[in-house]
Design an enzyme around this catalytic site. Structure first.
Site, PDB file in Angstrom:
ATOM      1  N   LYS A 112       0.826  -1.217   0.000  1.00 55.46           N
ATOM      2  CA  LYS A 112       0.000   0.000   0.000  1.00 55.46           C
ATOM      3  C   LYS A 112       0.864   1.272   0.000  1.00 55.46           C
ATOM      4  CE  LYS A 112      -4.004  -2.107   2.297  1.00 55.46           C
ATOM      5  NZ  LYS A 112      -5.072  -1.879   3.284  1.00 55.46           N
ATOM      6  N   TYR A 165     -12.398  -2.237  -3.995  1.00 53.15           N
ATOM      7  CA  TYR A 165     -12.881  -2.513  -2.637  1.00 53.15           C
ATOM      8  C   TYR A 165     -14.417  -2.549  -2.568  1.00 53.15           C
ATOM      9  CZ  TYR A 165      -8.368  -2.243  -0.149  1.00 53.15           C
ATOM     10  OH  TYR A 165      -7.104  -2.479   0.351  1.00 53.15           O
ATOM     11  N   ASN A 211      -2.067   0.256   6.694  1.00 55.24           N
ATOM     12  CA  ASN A 211      -1.627  -1.021   7.271  1.00 55.24           C
ATOM     13  C   ASN A 211      -0.721  -1.832   6.331  1.00 55.24           C
ATOM     14  OD1 ASN A 211      -3.625  -1.877   5.547  1.00 55.24           O
ATOM     15  ND2 ASN A 211      -4.656  -3.206   7.016  1.00 55.24           N
TER      16      ASN A 211
HETATM   17  P1  CMP Z   1      -7.290  -4.679   3.642  1.00 53.08           P
HETATM   18  O1  CMP Z   1      -6.682  -6.001   3.906  1.00 53.08           O
HETATM   19  O2  CMP Z   1      -6.752  -3.896   2.502  1.00 53.08           O
HETATM   20  O3  CMP Z   1      -8.869  -4.854   3.438  1.00 53.08           O
HETATM   21  C1  CMP Z   1      -9.777  -3.810   3.672  1.00 53.08           C
HETATM   22  C2  CMP Z   1      -9.160  -2.679   4.436  1.00 53.08           C
HETATM   23  O4  CMP Z   1     -10.054  -1.842   5.103  1.00 53.08           O
HETATM   24  C3  CMP Z   1      -8.268  -3.209   5.522  1.00 53.08           C
HETATM   25  O5  CMP Z   1      -7.112  -3.806   4.955  1.00 53.08           O
HETATM   26  C4  CMP Z   1      -8.013  -1.935   6.344  1.00 53.08           C
HETATM   27  O6  CMP Z   1      -6.915  -1.199   5.849  1.00 53.08           O
HETATM   28  C5  CMP Z   1      -9.293  -1.118   6.086  1.00 53.08           C
HETATM   29  N1  CMP Z   1     -10.082  -0.930   7.302  1.00 53.08           N
HETATM   30  C6  CMP Z   1     -10.330   0.257   7.901  1.00 53.08           C
HETATM   31  N2  CMP Z   1     -11.111   0.103   8.981  1.00 53.08           N
HETATM   32  C7  CMP Z   1     -11.368  -1.227   9.086  1.00 53.08           C
HETATM   33  C8  CMP Z   1     -12.117  -2.025  10.017  1.00 53.08           C
HETATM   34  N3  CMP Z   1     -12.754  -1.491  11.064  1.00 53.08           N
HETATM   35  N4  CMP Z   1     -12.146  -3.361   9.811  1.00 53.08           N
HETATM   36  C9  CMP Z   1     -11.514  -3.941   8.757  1.00 53.08           C
HETATM   37  N5  CMP Z   1     -10.794  -3.223   7.840  1.00 53.08           N
HETATM   38  C10 CMP Z   1     -10.718  -1.889   8.018  1.00 53.08           C
END
Ligand code: CMP
Length: 142
Positions: free
Chosen positions: A11, A51, A114
């Site tokens: 990311k 997404y 993340n």
């Molecule tokens: P990713 O694995 O890219 O999949 C969806 C993303 O949503 C996740 O990583 C996080 O970066 C983001 N995200 C933000 N808030 C939340 C949440 N409360 N629960 C899960 N994903 C979240």
């Protein structure tokens, strides 16, 4: 366990920290091979489409803004049990909960920033790989 393919995204936060090499090293040292790679900056619209599964979640807008905020490195990883292995190497979505030694424990700053994304199922891996890559871009090592 079967050989699988999964989509990995480094990311914008991790690309900005210049830790692409450290993340790929972890994949390679754990038996995953990079069989396709592409650096791209997603538009907001493309981010929303990628997404779409999260469209009803309260964090959808921030999630799309963040993934479109800078270049990302999209990759296809191949190896035994690749989907679960990649998720194990990434650590928990929230870096505060990520096990020591995982990518997110070492490189993530928040649940949004993340560091990495990884497909969560075989069905989503197939969809997410097709979002970024055509068959001609993918070079299996098997
Ligand atoms: P990713 O694995 O890219 O999949 C969806 C993303 O949503 C996740 O990583 C996080 O970066 C983001 N995200 C933000 N808030 C939340 C949440 N409360 N629960 C899960 N994903 C979240």
């Amino acid at each position: 366990m079967a050989v699988q393919r999964t989509l990995s995204i480094i990311k914008p936060d991790a690309v900005g920290k210049n830790v692409i090499g450290d993340i790929i090293r972890r994949f390679e040292e754990n038996g995953l091979a990079v069989i396709a790679a592409r650096m791209v900056r997603l538009s907001k619209r493309e981010a929303g489409a990628f997404y779409a599964v999260h469209a009803e979640r309260p964090f959808y807008g921030e999630l799309c803004d963040f993934i479109a905020s800078g270049p990302v490195l999209a990759m296809v990883l191949e190896g035994q049990n690749a989907i679960a292995l990649n998720r194990q190497l990434m650590g928990a979505t929230n870096p505060k909960e990520a096990e020591a030694g995982t990518i997110r424990a070492d490189h993530a700053d928040s649940i949004d920033a993340n560091a990495v994304h990884g497909s969560d199922s075989a069905e989503n891996a197939a969809k997410e790989i097709a979002f970024f890559f055509s068959d001609l871009d993918i070079h299996s090592r098997r």
